[in-house]
Scaffold this active site. Structure first.
Site, mmCIF file in Angstrom:
data_model
loop_
_atom_site.group_PDB
_atom_site.id
_atom_site.type_symbol
_atom_site.label_atom_id
_atom_site.label_comp_id
_atom_site.label_asym_id
_atom_site.label_seq_id
_atom_site.Cartn_x
_atom_site.Cartn_y
_atom_site.Cartn_z
ATOM 1 N N ARG A 126 -13.638 -25.235 10.266
ATOM 2 C CA ARG A 126 -14.006 -24.471 9.068
ATOM 3 C C ARG A 126 -14.439 -23.038 9.383
ATOM 4 O O ARG A 126 -15.091 -22.380 8.566
ATOM 5 C CB ARG A 126 -15.091 -25.190 8.249
ATOM 6 C CG ARG A 126 -14.660 -26.561 7.739
ATOM 7 C CD ARG A 126 -15.660 -27.138 6.756
ATOM 8 N NE ARG A 126 -15.203 -28.418 6.263
ATOM 9 C CZ ARG A 126 -15.476 -29.592 6.833
ATOM 10 N NH1 ARG A 126 -16.214 -29.621 7.934
ATOM 11 N NH2 ARG A 126 -15.020 -30.694 6.319
ATOM 12 N N LYS A 148 -6.942 -10.043 6.388
ATOM 13 C CA LYS A 148 -5.886 -10.926 5.915
ATOM 14 C C LYS A 148 -5.294 -11.704 7.088
ATOM 15 O O LYS A 148 -4.974 -11.130 8.122
ATOM 16 C CB LYS A 148 -4.776 -10.130 5.232
ATOM 17 C CG LYS A 148 -5.037 -9.799 3.782
ATOM 18 C CD LYS A 148 -3.774 -9.221 3.163
ATOM 19 C CE LYS A 148 -3.968 -8.942 1.680
ATOM 20 N NZ LYS A 148 -2.732 -8.393 1.085
ATOM 21 N N GLU A 190 3.920 2.144 8.410
ATOM 22 C CA GLU A 190 2.626 1.832 7.796
ATOM 23 C C GLU A 190 1.712 3.054 7.778
ATOM 24 O O GLU A 190 0.906 3.224 6.861
ATOM 25 C CB GLU A 190 1.959 0.672 8.530
ATOM 26 C CG GLU A 190 2.650 -0.676 8.315
ATOM 27 C CD GLU A 190 2.463 -1.248 6.913
ATOM 28 O OE1 GLU A 190 1.576 -0.761 6.162
ATOM 29 O OE2 GLU A 190 3.196 -2.187 6.563
ATOM 30 N N LYS A 232 -7.718 2.223 5.299
ATOM 31 C CA LYS A 232 -7.681 0.797 4.968
ATOM 32 C C LYS A 232 -9.082 0.232 4.813
ATOM 33 O O LYS A 232 -9.340 -0.583 3.917
ATOM 34 C CB LYS A 232 -6.908 0.012 6.026
ATOM 35 C CG LYS A 232 -6.768 -1.458 5.622
ATOM 36 C CD LYS A 232 -5.722 -2.197 6.399
ATOM 37 C CE LYS A 232 -5.526 -3.596 5.826
ATOM 38 N NZ LYS A 232 -4.551 -4.388 6.568
ATOM 39 N N GLU A 242 -8.638 -8.732 -2.674
ATOM 40 C CA GLU A 242 -7.502 -8.362 -3.526
ATOM 41 C C GLU A 242 -7.645 -8.955 -4.920
ATOM 42 O O GLU A 242 -6.667 -9.380 -5.544
ATOM 43 C CB GLU A 242 -6.184 -8.825 -2.882
ATOM 44 C CG GLU A 242 -4.976 -7.997 -3.309
ATOM 45 C CD GLU A 242 -3.734 -8.313 -2.512
ATOM 46 O OE1 GLU A 242 -3.232 -7.398 -1.845
ATOM 47 O OE2 GLU A 242 -3.274 -9.462 -2.546
ATOM 48 N N ARG A 247 -6.978 -3.195 -3.844
ATOM 49 C CA ARG A 247 -6.341 -3.471 -2.554
ATOM 50 C C ARG A 247 -4.827 -3.581 -2.668
ATOM 51 O O ARG A 247 -4.108 -3.449 -1.675
ATOM 52 C CB ARG A 247 -6.937 -4.746 -1.953
ATOM 53 C CG ARG A 247 -6.502 -5.022 -0.521
ATOM 54 C CD ARG A 247 -7.366 -6.063 0.139
ATOM 55 N NE ARG A 247 -6.878 -6.370 1.483
ATOM 56 C CZ ARG A 247 -7.611 -6.972 2.417
ATOM 57 N NH1 ARG A 247 -8.846 -7.323 2.163
ATOM 58 N NH2 ARG A 247 -7.091 -7.222 3.602
ATOM 59 N N ASN A 251 0.129 -2.632 -0.773
ATOM 60 C CA ASN A 251 1.456 -3.245 -0.867
ATOM 61 C C ASN A 251 2.556 -2.230 -1.178
ATOM 62 O O ASN A 251 3.703 -2.618 -1.411
ATOM 63 C CB ASN A 251 1.456 -4.334 -1.950
ATOM 64 C CG ASN A 251 0.627 -5.535 -1.561
ATOM 65 O OD1 ASN A 251 0.528 -5.875 -0.396
ATOM 66 N ND2 ASN A 251 0.008 -6.167 -2.551
ATOM 67 N N HIS A 254 6.125 -2.734 -0.071
ATOM 68 C CA HIS A 254 6.266 -4.112 0.399
ATOM 69 C C HIS A 254 7.017 -5.010 -0.583
ATOM 70 O O HIS A 254 7.527 -6.052 -0.184
ATOM 71 C CB HIS A 254 4.895 -4.716 0.702
ATOM 72 C CG HIS A 254 4.273 -4.178 1.956
ATOM 73 N ND1 HIS A 254 3.931 -2.850 2.104
ATOM 74 C CD2 HIS A 254 3.927 -4.785 3.118
ATOM 75 C CE1 HIS A 254 3.407 -2.673 3.303
ATOM 76 N NE2 HIS A 254 3.394 -3.816 3.932
ATOM 77 N N HIS A 258 9.649 -6.890 1.479
ATOM 78 C CA HIS A 258 9.612 -8.321 1.777
ATOM 79 C C HIS A 258 10.902 -9.011 1.344
ATOM 80 O O HIS A 258 11.374 -9.944 2.004
ATOM 81 C CB HIS A 258 8.410 -8.975 1.097
ATOM 82 C CG HIS A 258 7.136 -8.827 1.862
ATOM 83 N ND1 HIS A 258 5.929 -9.318 1.413
ATOM 84 C CD2 HIS A 258 6.874 -8.247 3.055
ATOM 85 C CE1 HIS A 258 4.983 -9.033 2.296
ATOM 86 N NE2 HIS A 258 5.535 -8.381 3.293
ATOM 87 N N HIS A 271 9.632 -5.040 10.227
ATOM 88 C CA HIS A 271 8.832 -5.000 9.006
ATOM 89 C C HIS A 271 8.706 -3.564 8.508
ATOM 90 O O HIS A 271 8.842 -3.280 7.310
ATOM 91 C CB HIS A 271 7.451 -5.596 9.282
ATOM 92 C CG HIS A 271 6.495 -5.492 8.137
ATOM 93 N ND1 HIS A 271 6.653 -6.202 6.967
ATOM 94 C CD2 HIS A 271 5.377 -4.737 7.971
ATOM 95 C CE1 HIS A 271 5.665 -5.908 6.131
ATOM 96 N NE2 HIS A 271 4.884 -5.026 6.718
#
Length: 369
Positions: A126, A148, A190, A232, A242, A247, A251, A254, A258, A271
Protein backbone atom coordinates in the site's frame (compact mmCIF):
# COMPACT_ATOMS: atom_id res chain seq x y z
CA UNK A 1 27.33 23.24 -10.47
CA UNK A 2 24.00 21.67 -9.57
CA UNK A 3 20.68 23.50 -9.68
CA UNK A 4 18.06 22.72 -7.04
CA UNK A 5 14.35 23.12 -7.64
CA UNK A 6 12.00 22.57 -4.70
CA UNK A 7 8.64 21.02 -5.57
CA UNK A 8 6.08 22.11 -3.01
CA UNK A 9 2.66 20.53 -3.52
CA UNK A 10 -0.16 21.23 -1.05
CA UNK A 11 -0.75 18.22 1.20
CA UNK A 12 2.57 16.62 0.26
CA UNK A 13 6.05 16.76 1.74
CA UNK A 14 8.19 19.16 -0.36
CA UNK A 15 10.97 17.46 -2.31
CA UNK A 16 14.11 18.55 -4.09
CA UNK A 17 14.95 18.08 -7.75
CA UNK A 18 18.74 18.29 -8.13
CA UNK A 19 19.91 18.97 -11.69
CA UNK A 20 23.56 18.83 -12.71
CA UNK A 21 26.47 16.78 -13.95
CA UNK A 22 27.71 14.25 -11.38
CA UNK A 23 24.54 14.30 -9.26
CA UNK A 24 24.36 10.50 -9.35
CA UNK A 25 27.55 10.18 -7.30
CA UNK A 26 25.81 11.99 -4.45
CA UNK A 27 22.58 9.96 -4.63
CA UNK A 28 23.09 8.06 -1.36
CA UNK A 29 24.23 11.14 0.53
CA UNK A 30 21.28 13.23 -0.67
CA UNK A 31 18.82 10.47 0.18
CA UNK A 32 20.19 10.29 3.73
CA UNK A 33 19.58 14.03 4.00
CA UNK A 34 15.86 13.56 3.27
CA UNK A 35 14.08 13.20 6.60
CA UNK A 36 11.68 10.52 5.38
CA UNK A 37 14.56 8.39 4.04
CA UNK A 38 17.22 9.02 6.67
CA UNK A 39 16.57 5.86 8.70
CA UNK A 40 15.82 3.52 5.78
CA UNK A 41 17.97 0.41 5.35
CA UNK A 42 16.68 -1.41 2.26
CA UNK A 43 16.71 -0.01 -1.28
CA UNK A 44 15.45 -1.62 -4.47
CA UNK A 45 16.84 -0.13 -7.68
CA UNK A 46 14.55 -0.77 -10.65
CA UNK A 47 16.20 -0.15 -14.00
CA UNK A 48 16.12 -1.52 -17.54
CA UNK A 49 18.45 -3.50 -19.76
CA UNK A 50 19.72 -0.40 -21.56
CA UNK A 51 20.49 1.68 -18.47
CA UNK A 52 21.79 -1.07 -16.16
CA UNK A 53 25.18 -1.55 -17.89
CA UNK A 54 25.75 2.22 -17.87
CA UNK A 55 24.67 3.49 -14.45
CA UNK A 56 23.45 0.70 -12.16
CA UNK A 57 26.83 0.07 -10.51
CA UNK A 58 27.44 3.79 -9.99
CA UNK A 59 24.04 4.23 -8.33
CA UNK A 60 24.44 1.14 -6.16
CA UNK A 61 27.94 2.19 -5.06
CA UNK A 62 26.66 5.61 -3.97
CA UNK A 63 23.82 3.99 -2.01
CA UNK A 64 26.03 1.33 -0.40
CA UNK A 65 28.53 3.98 0.69
CA UNK A 66 25.78 5.48 2.86
CA UNK A 67 24.91 2.15 4.46
CA UNK A 68 21.88 1.20 2.36
CA UNK A 69 21.40 -2.52 1.65
CA UNK A 70 20.78 -2.52 -2.08
CA UNK A 71 18.99 -4.98 -4.36
CA UNK A 72 18.19 -4.41 -8.00
CA UNK A 73 15.78 -5.61 -10.66
CA UNK A 74 16.47 -5.17 -14.36
CA UNK A 75 13.47 -5.16 -16.69
CA UNK A 76 13.46 -5.28 -20.50
CA UNK A 77 13.77 -1.90 -22.19
CA UNK A 78 10.77 -0.56 -24.06
CA UNK A 79 7.15 0.54 -23.68
CA UNK A 80 5.93 -3.08 -23.49
CA UNK A 81 7.52 -3.32 -20.04
CA UNK A 82 4.89 -0.94 -18.65
CA UNK A 83 2.42 -3.76 -18.01
CA UNK A 84 0.54 -5.38 -15.17
CA UNK A 85 2.36 -8.63 -15.94
CA UNK A 86 5.78 -7.06 -15.33
CA UNK A 87 4.46 -5.22 -12.28
CA UNK A 88 3.24 -8.55 -10.88
CA UNK A 89 6.66 -10.12 -11.36
CA UNK A 90 8.30 -7.24 -9.50
CA UNK A 91 5.81 -7.39 -6.61
CA UNK A 92 6.56 -11.11 -6.24
CA UNK A 93 10.30 -10.48 -6.37
CA UNK A 94 10.01 -7.79 -3.68
CA UNK A 95 8.14 -10.21 -1.44
CA UNK A 96 10.84 -12.86 -2.03
CA UNK A 97 13.46 -10.26 -1.03
CA UNK A 98 11.52 -9.70 2.22
CA UNK A 99 11.18 -6.01 1.48
CA UNK A 100 8.86 -4.28 3.92
CA UNK A 101 7.17 -0.90 4.24
CA UNK A 102 10.42 0.79 5.22
CA UNK A 103 12.14 0.12 1.89
CA UNK A 104 12.84 2.69 -0.84
CA UNK A 105 12.25 2.10 -4.54
CA UNK A 106 14.76 3.93 -6.74
CA UNK A 107 13.68 4.36 -10.36
CA UNK A 108 16.84 4.52 -12.48
CA UNK A 109 16.04 5.14 -16.12
CA UNK A 110 13.72 6.92 -18.50
CA UNK A 111 9.99 7.47 -18.47
CA UNK A 112 9.03 3.81 -18.79
CA UNK A 113 11.09 2.84 -15.75
CA UNK A 114 9.93 5.90 -13.84
CA UNK A 115 6.24 5.22 -14.49
CA UNK A 116 6.55 1.50 -13.73
CA UNK A 117 8.71 1.87 -10.61
CA UNK A 118 6.49 4.68 -9.34
CA UNK A 119 3.45 2.43 -9.75
CA UNK A 120 5.27 -0.35 -7.91
CA UNK A 121 6.24 1.98 -5.06
CA UNK A 122 2.71 3.32 -4.70
CA UNK A 123 1.11 -0.13 -4.50
CA UNK A 124 3.55 -2.53 -2.81
CA UNK A 125 2.35 -2.91 0.79
CA UNK A 126 0.00 0.00 0.00
CA UNK A 127 2.89 2.33 -0.60
CA UNK A 128 6.63 2.63 0.04
CA UNK A 129 9.03 5.53 -0.53
CA UNK A 130 10.10 6.46 -4.06
CA UNK A 131 13.16 8.21 -5.46
CA UNK A 132 13.32 9.15 -9.15
CA UNK A 133 16.69 9.08 -10.95
CA UNK A 134 15.81 10.04 -14.54
CA UNK A 135 18.42 9.30 -17.21
CA UNK A 136 16.68 10.70 -20.30
CA UNK A 137 15.85 14.27 -21.22
CA UNK A 138 12.15 13.41 -21.41
CA UNK A 139 12.05 11.96 -17.91
CA UNK A 140 14.10 14.84 -16.48
CA UNK A 141 11.83 17.55 -17.87
CA UNK A 142 8.53 15.75 -17.42
CA UNK A 143 7.75 12.30 -16.08
CA UNK A 144 10.02 12.22 -12.98
CA UNK A 145 8.24 15.24 -11.46
CA UNK A 146 4.60 15.51 -10.53
CA UNK A 147 3.74 12.07 -9.25
CA UNK A 148 1.95 10.39 -12.15
CA UNK A 149 2.63 6.66 -12.42
CA UNK A 150 1.09 4.04 -14.64
CA UNK A 151 1.10 0.97 -16.83
CA UNK A 152 -0.46 0.37 -20.22
CA UNK A 153 -3.35 -1.84 -21.27
CA UNK A 154 -4.00 -3.18 -24.75
CA UNK A 155 -6.69 -0.52 -25.07
CA UNK A 156 -4.31 2.39 -24.49
CA UNK A 157 -1.45 4.02 -22.63
CA UNK A 158 -1.41 4.63 -18.88
CA UNK A 159 -4.96 3.42 -18.29
CA UNK A 160 -3.97 1.97 -14.89
CA UNK A 161 -2.00 4.14 -12.50
CA UNK A 162 -1.74 6.19 -9.35
CA UNK A 163 -0.40 9.50 -8.07
CA UNK A 164 2.82 9.01 -6.10
CA UNK A 165 5.16 11.91 -5.37
CA UNK A 166 8.86 11.01 -5.03
CA UNK A 167 10.84 11.88 -1.92
CA UNK A 168 13.75 13.11 -4.05
CA UNK A 169 14.64 13.50 -7.73
CA UNK A 170 18.25 13.18 -8.92
CA UNK A 171 18.72 14.44 -12.50
CA UNK A 172 22.35 13.81 -13.43
CA UNK A 173 22.81 15.60 -16.75
CA UNK A 174 26.01 13.67 -17.49
CA UNK A 175 23.83 10.59 -18.16
CA UNK A 176 22.44 12.41 -21.21
CA UNK A 177 25.74 11.92 -23.03
CA UNK A 178 24.75 8.32 -23.82
CA UNK A 179 21.24 9.22 -24.98
CA UNK A 180 20.41 8.24 -28.59
CA UNK A 181 19.36 11.10 -30.87
CA UNK A 182 15.79 9.80 -31.08
CA UNK A 183 15.47 10.03 -27.30
CA UNK A 184 17.09 13.46 -27.16
CA UNK A 185 14.58 14.95 -29.60
CA UNK A 186 11.83 13.13 -27.69
CA UNK A 187 12.71 15.19 -24.61
CA UNK A 188 12.97 18.37 -26.68
CA UNK A 189 9.29 17.98 -27.60
CA UNK A 190 8.25 18.12 -23.95
CA UNK A 191 10.44 21.19 -23.41
CA UNK A 192 8.71 22.84 -26.37
CA UNK A 193 5.29 21.86 -25.00
CA UNK A 194 6.13 23.42 -21.64
CA UNK A 195 7.42 26.61 -23.26
CA UNK A 196 4.31 27.14 -25.41
CA UNK A 197 1.96 26.64 -22.47
CA UNK A 198 4.04 28.48 -19.87
CA UNK A 199 4.95 31.99 -20.99
CA UNK A 200 6.42 34.35 -23.57
CA UNK A 201 9.63 34.42 -21.54
CA UNK A 202 10.17 30.64 -21.70
CA UNK A 203 8.98 30.35 -25.31
CA UNK A 204 11.22 33.07 -26.74
CA UNK A 205 14.18 31.88 -24.66
CA UNK A 206 13.70 28.45 -26.25
CA UNK A 207 13.34 29.90 -29.75
CA UNK A 208 16.72 31.59 -29.27
CA UNK A 209 18.27 28.48 -27.66
CA UNK A 210 16.76 25.84 -29.96
CA UNK A 211 19.86 25.23 -32.08
CA UNK A 212 22.06 24.93 -28.99
CA UNK A 213 19.61 22.57 -27.30
CA UNK A 214 19.40 20.42 -30.42
CA UNK A 215 23.22 20.32 -30.39
CA UNK A 216 23.13 19.20 -26.71
CA UNK A 217 24.87 22.24 -25.26
CA UNK A 218 25.31 21.27 -21.61
CA UNK A 219 24.48 24.65 -20.06
CA UNK A 220 21.43 25.15 -22.29
CA UNK A 221 20.18 21.63 -21.55
CA UNK A 222 20.46 22.21 -17.78
CA UNK A 223 18.59 25.51 -18.15
CA UNK A 224 15.86 23.87 -20.24
CA UNK A 225 15.44 21.12 -17.64
CA UNK A 226 15.25 23.59 -14.75
CA UNK A 227 12.72 25.81 -16.55
CA UNK A 228 10.56 22.79 -17.44
CA UNK A 229 10.67 21.44 -13.88
CA UNK A 230 9.68 24.82 -12.43
CA UNK A 231 6.79 25.05 -14.90
CA UNK A 232 5.55 21.55 -14.14
CA UNK A 233 5.98 21.96 -10.38
CA UNK A 234 3.84 25.11 -10.45
CA UNK A 235 1.11 23.38 -12.47
CA UNK A 236 1.08 20.29 -10.22
CA UNK A 237 1.00 22.47 -7.10
CA UNK A 238 -2.19 24.07 -8.45
CA UNK A 239 -3.81 20.74 -9.39
CA UNK A 240 -2.17 17.71 -7.77
CA UNK A 241 -4.54 15.02 -9.05
CA UNK A 242 -5.77 16.60 -12.30
CA UNK A 243 -9.16 17.27 -10.72
CA UNK A 244 -9.40 21.05 -11.23
CA UNK A 245 -8.65 21.28 -14.95
CA UNK A 246 -5.35 23.15 -14.46
CA UNK A 247 -3.07 20.15 -14.82
CA UNK A 248 -4.70 19.19 -18.07
CA UNK A 249 -2.60 21.85 -19.81
CA UNK A 250 0.25 19.32 -19.54
CA UNK A 251 -1.65 17.23 -22.11
CA UNK A 252 -1.00 19.77 -24.87
CA UNK A 253 -0.13 17.77 -27.97
CA UNK A 254 -0.95 14.47 -26.27
CA UNK A 255 -4.50 13.95 -27.52
CA UNK A 256 -3.50 13.36 -31.13
CA UNK A 257 -0.04 12.18 -30.01
CA UNK A 258 -1.36 9.22 -28.02
CA UNK A 259 -3.61 8.23 -30.92
CA UNK A 260 -0.59 8.26 -33.25
CA UNK A 261 1.35 6.04 -30.85
CA UNK A 262 -1.56 3.61 -30.51
CA UNK A 263 -2.34 3.26 -34.22
CA UNK A 264 1.24 3.33 -35.51
CA UNK A 265 2.23 0.82 -32.83
CA UNK A 266 4.13 1.66 -29.65
CA UNK A 267 7.72 2.43 -30.48
CA UNK A 268 7.18 3.22 -34.16
CA UNK A 269 7.61 6.89 -33.30
CA UNK A 270 9.07 8.26 -30.09
CA UNK A 271 6.61 9.72 -27.61
CA UNK A 272 8.08 13.15 -28.27
CA UNK A 273 7.74 12.87 -32.04
CA UNK A 274 4.07 11.94 -31.60
CA UNK A 275 3.50 14.82 -29.14
CA UNK A 276 5.17 17.27 -31.52
CA UNK A 277 2.77 16.14 -34.26
CA UNK A 278 -0.06 16.61 -31.77
CA UNK A 279 1.12 20.15 -31.02
CA UNK A 280 1.11 21.02 -34.72
CA UNK A 281 -2.43 19.63 -35.06
CA UNK A 282 -3.74 21.31 -31.90
CA UNK A 283 -2.41 24.72 -32.93
CA UNK A 284 -4.16 24.43 -36.31
CA UNK A 285 -7.36 23.28 -34.62
CA UNK A 286 -6.98 26.25 -32.30
CA UNK A 287 -7.02 28.66 -35.26
CA UNK A 288 -10.53 27.44 -36.09
CA UNK A 289 -11.90 27.09 -32.56
CA UNK A 290 -10.19 29.62 -30.24
CA UNK A 291 -8.64 32.16 -32.64
CA UNK A 292 -5.07 30.94 -32.22
CA UNK A 293 -2.86 33.39 -34.16
CA UNK A 294 -1.38 32.00 -37.37
CA UNK A 295 1.90 33.53 -36.20
CA UNK A 296 1.94 31.07 -33.29
CA UNK A 297 1.32 28.12 -35.64
CA UNK A 298 4.25 29.22 -37.78
CA UNK A 299 6.54 29.98 -34.83
CA UNK A 300 5.78 26.64 -33.21
CA UNK A 301 6.40 24.79 -36.50
CA UNK A 302 9.76 26.52 -36.87
CA UNK A 303 10.70 25.75 -33.26
CA UNK A 304 9.86 22.06 -33.62
CA UNK A 305 11.79 21.89 -36.89
CA UNK A 306 14.83 23.48 -35.21
CA UNK A 307 14.65 20.94 -32.39
CA UNK A 308 14.77 18.03 -34.85
CA UNK A 309 11.04 17.28 -34.72
CA UNK A 310 9.72 17.58 -38.30
CA UNK A 311 6.11 16.85 -39.16
CA UNK A 312 5.52 13.09 -39.40
CA UNK A 313 5.24 11.50 -42.83
CA UNK A 314 2.47 9.26 -41.49
CA UNK A 315 -1.28 9.39 -41.11
CA UNK A 316 -4.29 7.21 -40.43
CA UNK A 317 -7.93 7.33 -41.41
CA UNK A 318 -9.83 10.04 -39.50
CA UNK A 319 -12.39 7.55 -38.15
CA UNK A 320 -9.61 5.35 -36.71
CA UNK A 321 -7.92 8.37 -35.11
CA UNK A 322 -11.21 9.51 -33.59
CA UNK A 323 -11.86 6.05 -32.16
CA UNK A 324 -8.38 5.94 -30.62
CA UNK A 325 -8.87 9.37 -29.07
CA UNK A 326 -12.20 8.35 -27.55
CA UNK A 327 -10.55 5.35 -25.89
CA UNK A 328 -7.84 7.55 -24.36
CA UNK A 329 -8.17 8.24 -20.66
CA UNK A 330 -8.34 12.00 -21.30
CA UNK A 331 -11.72 11.66 -23.06
CA UNK A 332 -14.81 12.50 -21.00
CA UNK A 333 -18.24 10.93 -21.61
CA UNK A 334 -17.18 9.93 -25.10
CA UNK A 335 -16.16 13.51 -25.91
CA UNK A 336 -12.63 14.25 -27.12
CA UNK A 337 -10.97 17.15 -25.30
CA UNK A 338 -8.10 19.23 -26.60
CA UNK A 339 -5.76 21.67 -24.94
CA UNK A 340 -5.69 24.49 -27.49
CA UNK A 341 -3.31 27.47 -27.33
CA UNK A 342 -5.05 30.83 -27.57
CA UNK A 343 -1.54 32.31 -27.61
CA UNK A 344 1.80 31.62 -25.98
CA UNK A 345 1.14 31.20 -22.25
CA UNK A 346 -2.65 31.11 -22.71
CA UNK A 347 -4.62 27.93 -23.32
CA UNK A 348 -8.15 26.60 -23.26
CA UNK A 349 -9.56 23.12 -22.67
CA UNK A 350 -12.12 22.48 -25.40
CA UNK A 351 -14.57 19.62 -26.02
CA UNK A 352 -14.53 19.03 -29.77
CA UNK A 353 -17.56 17.42 -31.41
CA UNK A 354 -17.05 14.45 -33.71
CA UNK A 355 -17.98 16.22 -36.93
CA UNK A 356 -15.56 19.08 -36.36
CA UNK A 357 -12.78 16.74 -35.32
CA UNK A 358 -13.30 14.45 -38.32
CA UNK A 359 -13.13 17.46 -40.63
CA UNK A 360 -9.79 18.54 -39.19
CA UNK A 361 -8.43 15.00 -39.08
CA UNK A 362 -9.32 14.71 -42.75
CA UNK A 363 -7.34 17.87 -43.50
CA UNK A 364 -4.44 16.47 -41.44
CA UNK A 365 -4.52 13.20 -43.40
CA UNK A 366 -4.63 15.03 -46.75
CA UNK A 367 -1.66 17.18 -45.73
CA UNK A 368 0.46 14.03 -45.66
CA UNK A 369 -0.08 13.50 -49.35
Amino acid sequence: MATKVIVNIPGETPYDVRIGAGALDGLGQRMRAVEALASMERVLVITDANVAPLYRDQAKASLAAEGFRVSDIVVPAGEETKSLAVAGEIWEAMAQLSLERDCVVVALGGGVVGDLAGFIASTYMRGVSLVQVPTTLLSMVDSSVGGKTGVNLAAGKNLVGTFKQPAYVCADTSTLVTLPEREWTCGCAEVAKSAVIDSDEFFFWLVDAADALAARDEAVAAEAIARSVVFKADVVAADKTESRGVRECLNYGHTLGHAVETLAGYGTFSHGAAVAEGMRFAARLGVALVDTPLELVESQDALLDALGLPALAWSAEPEAMLDAMKRDKKARHGQVRFVLPRDVGAWELVDVDDATLLEHLGAWERSKG
